[in-house]
Design a protein around this motif. Structure first.
Motif, PDB file in Angstrom:
ATOM      1  N   ARG A 205     -19.526 -20.488  30.328  1.00 16.88           N
ATOM      2  CA  ARG A 205     -19.061 -21.637  29.549  1.00 16.88           C
ATOM      3  C   ARG A 205     -20.270 -22.466  29.104  1.00 16.88           C
ATOM      4  O   ARG A 205     -21.152 -22.771  29.907  1.00 16.88           O
ATOM      5  CB  ARG A 205     -18.117 -22.504  30.388  1.00 16.88           C
ATOM      6  CG  ARG A 205     -16.849 -21.777  30.824  1.00 16.88           C
ATOM      7  CD  ARG A 205     -16.091 -22.587  31.864  1.00 16.88           C
ATOM      8  NE  ARG A 205     -15.006 -21.799  32.456  1.00 16.88           N
ATOM      9  CZ  ARG A 205     -13.711 -22.090  32.344  1.00 16.88           C
ATOM     10  NH1 ARG A 205     -13.338 -23.168  31.691  1.00 16.88           N
ATOM     11  NH2 ARG A 205     -12.806 -21.311  32.899  1.00 16.88           N
ATOM     12  N   GLY A 206     -20.294 -22.803  27.846  1.00 14.13           N
ATOM     13  CA  GLY A 206     -21.388 -23.608  27.304  1.00 14.13           C
ATOM     14  C   GLY A 206     -22.557 -22.803  26.772  1.00 14.13           C
ATOM     15  O   GLY A 206     -23.478 -23.376  26.190  1.00 14.13           O
TER      16      GLY A 206
ATOM     17  N   THR B 123     -12.864 -29.526  32.019  1.00 16.67           N
ATOM     18  CA  THR B 123     -12.821 -29.319  33.462  1.00 16.67           C
ATOM     19  C   THR B 123     -14.166 -29.635  34.097  1.00 16.67           C
ATOM     20  O   THR B 123     -15.214 -29.598  33.435  1.00 16.67           O
ATOM     21  CB  THR B 123     -12.428 -27.869  33.792  1.00 16.67           C
ATOM     22  OG1 THR B 123     -13.371 -26.971  33.175  1.00 16.67           O
ATOM     23  CG2 THR B 123     -11.028 -27.553  33.304  1.00 16.67           C
ATOM     24  N   ASP B 124     -14.140 -29.931  35.383  1.00 14.27           N
ATOM     25  CA  ASP B 124     -15.358 -30.193  36.138  1.00 14.27           C
ATOM     26  C   ASP B 124     -15.900 -28.850  36.620  1.00 14.27           C
ATOM     27  O   ASP B 124     -15.419 -28.286  37.591  1.00 14.27           O
ATOM     28  CB  ASP B 124     -15.051 -31.099  37.333  1.00 14.27           C
ATOM     29  CG  ASP B 124     -16.309 -31.520  38.075  1.00 14.27           C
ATOM     30  OD1 ASP B 124     -17.411 -31.396  37.485  1.00 14.27           O
ATOM     31  OD2 ASP B 124     -16.192 -31.956  39.227  1.00 14.27           O
ATOM     32  N   TRP B 125     -16.867 -28.313  35.906  1.00 20.26           N
ATOM     33  CA  TRP B 125     -17.356 -26.963  36.181  1.00 20.26           C
ATOM     34  C   TRP B 125     -17.905 -26.841  37.604  1.00 20.26           C
ATOM     35  O   TRP B 125     -18.487 -27.783  38.149  1.00 20.26           O
ATOM     36  CB  TRP B 125     -18.427 -26.576  35.183  1.00 20.26           C
ATOM     37  CG  TRP B 125     -17.904 -26.407  33.784  1.00 20.26           C
ATOM     38  CD1 TRP B 125     -16.588 -26.368  33.391  1.00 20.26           C
ATOM     39  CD2 TRP B 125     -18.682 -26.279  32.595  1.00 20.26           C
ATOM     40  NE1 TRP B 125     -16.511 -26.207  32.036  1.00 20.26           N
ATOM     41  CE2 TRP B 125     -17.770 -26.154  31.513  1.00 20.26           C
ATOM     42  CE3 TRP B 125     -20.040 -26.248  32.327  1.00 20.26           C
ATOM     43  CZ2 TRP B 125     -18.196 -26.000  30.193  1.00 20.26           C
ATOM     44  CZ3 TRP B 125     -20.476 -26.097  31.025  1.00 20.26           C
ATOM     45  CH2 TRP B 125     -19.558 -25.972  29.968  1.00 20.26           C
ATOM     46  N   SER B 126     -17.733 -25.663  38.181  1.00 24.43           N
ATOM     47  CA  SER B 126     -18.229 -25.396  39.533  1.00 24.43           C
ATOM     48  C   SER B 126     -18.581 -23.923  39.652  1.00 24.43           C
ATOM     49  O   SER B 126     -18.142 -23.097  38.846  1.00 24.43           O
ATOM     50  CB  SER B 126     -17.161 -25.754  40.576  1.00 24.43           C
ATOM     51  OG  SER B 126     -16.067 -24.853  40.489  1.00 24.43           O
ATOM     52  N   THR B 127     -19.373 -23.586  40.667  1.00 24.31           N
ATOM     53  CA  THR B 127     -19.698 -22.181  40.887  1.00 24.31           C
ATOM     54  C   THR B 127     -18.448 -21.388  41.269  1.00 24.31           C
ATOM     55  O   THR B 127     -18.339 -20.206  40.950  1.00 24.31           O
ATOM     56  CB  THR B 127     -20.781 -22.028  41.967  1.00 24.31           C
ATOM     57  OG1 THR B 127     -20.414 -22.789  43.143  1.00 24.31           O
ATOM     58  CG2 THR B 127     -22.128 -22.515  41.465  1.00 24.31           C
ATOM     59  N   ARG B 128     -17.486 -22.038  41.916  1.00 23.57           N
ATOM     60  CA  ARG B 128     -16.218 -21.348  42.221  1.00 23.57           C
ATOM     61  C   ARG B 128     -15.480 -21.010  40.932  1.00 23.57           C
ATOM     62  O   ARG B 128     -14.912 -19.920  40.801  1.00 23.57           O
ATOM     63  CB  ARG B 128     -15.340 -22.226  43.112  1.00 23.57           C
ATOM     64  CG  ARG B 128     -15.852 -22.393  44.534  1.00 23.57           C
ATOM     65  CD  ARG B 128     -14.777 -22.997  45.417  1.00 23.57           C
ATOM     66  NE  ARG B 128     -15.297 -23.386  46.721  1.00 23.57           N
ATOM     67  CZ  ARG B 128     -14.533 -23.683  47.760  1.00 23.57           C
ATOM     68  NH1 ARG B 128     -13.223 -23.646  47.651  1.00 23.57           N
ATOM     69  NH2 ARG B 128     -15.064 -24.029  48.914  1.00 23.57           N
TER      70      ARG B 128
ATOM     71  N   HIS C 158     -24.077 -27.717  33.760  1.00 25.98           N
ATOM     72  CA  HIS C 158     -24.620 -26.595  34.526  1.00 25.98           C
ATOM     73  C   HIS C 158     -25.489 -27.102  35.675  1.00 25.98           C
ATOM     74  O   HIS C 158     -25.416 -26.588  36.801  1.00 25.98           O
ATOM     75  CB  HIS C 158     -25.442 -25.683  33.612  1.00 25.98           C
ATOM     76  CG  HIS C 158     -24.645 -24.655  32.890  1.00 25.98           C
ATOM     77  ND1 HIS C 158     -24.840 -23.306  33.083  1.00 25.98           N
ATOM     78  CD2 HIS C 158     -23.642 -24.762  31.988  1.00 25.98           C
ATOM     79  CE1 HIS C 158     -23.997 -22.622  32.314  1.00 25.98           C
ATOM     80  NE2 HIS C 158     -23.266 -23.478  31.637  1.00 25.98           N
ATOM     81  N   LEU C 159     -26.340 -28.067  35.380  1.00 25.69           N
ATOM     82  CA  LEU C 159     -27.229 -28.610  36.408  1.00 25.69           C
ATOM     83  C   LEU C 159     -26.435 -29.204  37.553  1.00 25.69           C
ATOM     84  O   LEU C 159     -26.738 -28.962  38.733  1.00 25.69           O
ATOM     85  CB  LEU C 159     -28.144 -29.667  35.786  1.00 25.69           C
ATOM     86  CG  LEU C 159     -29.117 -30.372  36.735  1.00 25.69           C
ATOM     87  CD1 LEU C 159     -30.101 -29.376  37.327  1.00 25.69           C
ATOM     88  CD2 LEU C 159     -29.864 -31.491  36.002  1.00 25.69           C
ATOM     89  N   ARG C 160     -25.406 -29.974  37.233  1.00 21.70           N
ATOM     90  CA  ARG C 160     -24.606 -30.617  38.279  1.00 21.70           C
ATOM     91  C   ARG C 160     -23.852 -29.582  39.114  1.00 21.70           C
ATOM     92  O   ARG C 160     -23.789 -29.691  40.336  1.00 21.70           O
ATOM     93  CB  ARG C 160     -23.621 -31.608  37.652  1.00 21.70           C
ATOM     94  CG  ARG C 160     -24.262 -32.845  37.065  1.00 21.70           C
ATOM     95  CD  ARG C 160     -23.228 -33.938  36.803  1.00 21.70           C
ATOM     96  NE  ARG C 160     -22.180 -33.509  35.889  1.00 21.70           N
ATOM     97  CZ  ARG C 160     -22.263 -33.623  34.560  1.00 21.70           C
ATOM     98  NH1 ARG C 160     -23.350 -34.139  34.008  1.00 21.70           N
ATOM     99  NH2 ARG C 160     -21.256 -33.229  33.799  1.00 21.70           N
ATOM    100  N   MET C 161     -23.276 -28.573  38.465  1.00 21.47           N
ATOM    101  CA  MET C 161     -22.498 -27.591  39.217  1.00 21.47           C
ATOM    102  C   MET C 161     -23.393 -26.771  40.135  1.00 21.47           C
ATOM    103  O   MET C 161     -23.012 -26.445  41.258  1.00 21.47           O
ATOM    104  CB  MET C 161     -21.700 -26.666  38.292  1.00 21.47           C
ATOM    105  CG  MET C 161     -22.525 -25.772  37.402  1.00 21.47           C
ATOM    106  SD  MET C 161     -21.511 -24.579  36.477  1.00 21.47           S
ATOM    107  CE  MET C 161     -21.378 -23.257  37.664  1.00 21.47           C
ATOM    108  N   SER C 162     -24.602 -26.464  39.670  1.00 23.88           N
ATOM    109  CA  SER C 162     -25.532 -25.723  40.502  1.00 23.88           C
ATOM    110  C   SER C 162     -25.957 -26.555  41.706  1.00 23.88           C
ATOM    111  O   SER C 162     -26.018 -26.056  42.834  1.00 23.88           O
ATOM    112  CB  SER C 162     -26.752 -25.318  39.673  1.00 23.88           C
ATOM    113  OG  SER C 162     -27.605 -24.473  40.397  1.00 23.88           O
ATOM    114  N   ALA C 163     -26.220 -27.846  41.463  1.00 25.26           N
ATOM    115  CA  ALA C 163     -26.645 -28.729  42.544  1.00 25.26           C
ATOM    116  C   ALA C 163     -25.543 -28.952  43.575  1.00 25.26           C
ATOM    117  O   ALA C 163     -25.824 -29.146  44.765  1.00 25.26           O
ATOM    118  CB  ALA C 163     -27.099 -30.066  41.961  1.00 25.26           C
TER     119      ALA C 163
END
Length: 266
Positions: free
Chosen positions: A46-47, A64-69, A185-190
């Protein structure tokens, strides 16, 4: 979800998961070394890449609030759409975080796992230093480029390609990604934290890292190895964060040997 396939269709499937804010082009040096043994599958997160174009063309914006899940669920959906009952999975950097979540949530899909230059997240993870974070945030574009190149590649590799301005940049982010989506992406990875669930991974697992990686410090390979039952850890003696790309022939041969061995096949 835009996806790409290359290789012999009768060969074992291998899902490749790239790093943060990158499209499938992340794999352009590595993928050709895999297609003679595997039917390789990638998709643009996504993105990124053509998925971002499809998102822009859609009437409904993804809020949506992207996440690694969530990205792991995207990966599972791609494999299912391609008719895969199972696949090998090779994830690097943020792609390794996504691969962890996929192996935990869908053990039926993951027959063998390779995690490179990645981290379990959470309290056991060793984060990059404040100095590295500040250098990456420099307002000077040339300084940021030099910092990024030095984090990914050795000085010898840079010199052989004629200096900082001439190095390939396919690991440094999808140029088409928006600032908003890059931040997501940065936030979801962190936020990734699989440490307490990694013991659930059943797939044979190979963990790879570069000894001089300070973007994702190499000590995290040991942490992953301690948390994933029966996993194997190998650290490249000179590599940095992009060691799998700089030393593609050597590293990919090790990946292939593992996945085609009785141990890697489970």
């Amino acid at each position: 979800m835009a996806h790409q396939v290359e290789g012999t269709r009768g060969a074992p499937r291998l899902l490749l998961l790239q790093g943060q804010a990158n499209s499938h082009r992340w794999w352009q040096h590595v993928r050709p070394l895999l297609t003679d043994r595997f039917f390789t599958v990638t998709f643009d997160y996504r993105g990124t890449g053509d998925t971002a174009r499809l998102q822009r063309d859609s009437e409904a914006e993804d809020e949506t609030d992207w996440s690694t899940r969530q990205f792991a669920a995207d990966a599972a959906a791609v494999l299912t759409a391609l008719g895969a009952r199972s696949a090998f999975v090779y994830g690097t950097s943020m792609g390794g975080r996504i691969a962890q979540e996929l192996a935990i949530a869908r053990p039926d899909l993951v027959r063998g796992l390779v995690l490179a230059c990645t981290t379990p997240g959470g309290a056991v993870a060793t984060e990059r230093s404040r100095e590295v974070r500040l250098a990456l945030a420099s307002p000077d574009a040339d300084a940021r480029l030099r910092t990024t190149v030095d984090l990914f590649y050795t000085p010898e590799w840079v010199a052989a390609r004629g200096g900082y301005q001439r190095v390939p940049r396919h690991l440094f982010g999808d140029p088409a990604i928006s600032r908003r989506d890059a931040s997501r992406h940065l936030r979801m990875s962190a936020k990734h934290d699989a440490a307490e669930r990694l013991s659930q991974i059943m797939a044979p697992t190979l963990i790879l890292h570069g000894v001089h990686d300070v973007f994702a410090p190499a000590v995290t390979a040991t942490a992953l190895g301690d948390l994933i039952p029966g996993s194997e850890v190998w650290v490249h003696p000179t590599g940095r964060h992009g060691f799998f790309d700089e030393f593609a022939a050597e590293v990919t041969a090790r990946v292939t040997d593992f996945l085609t061995s009785p141990q890697g096949r489970g």
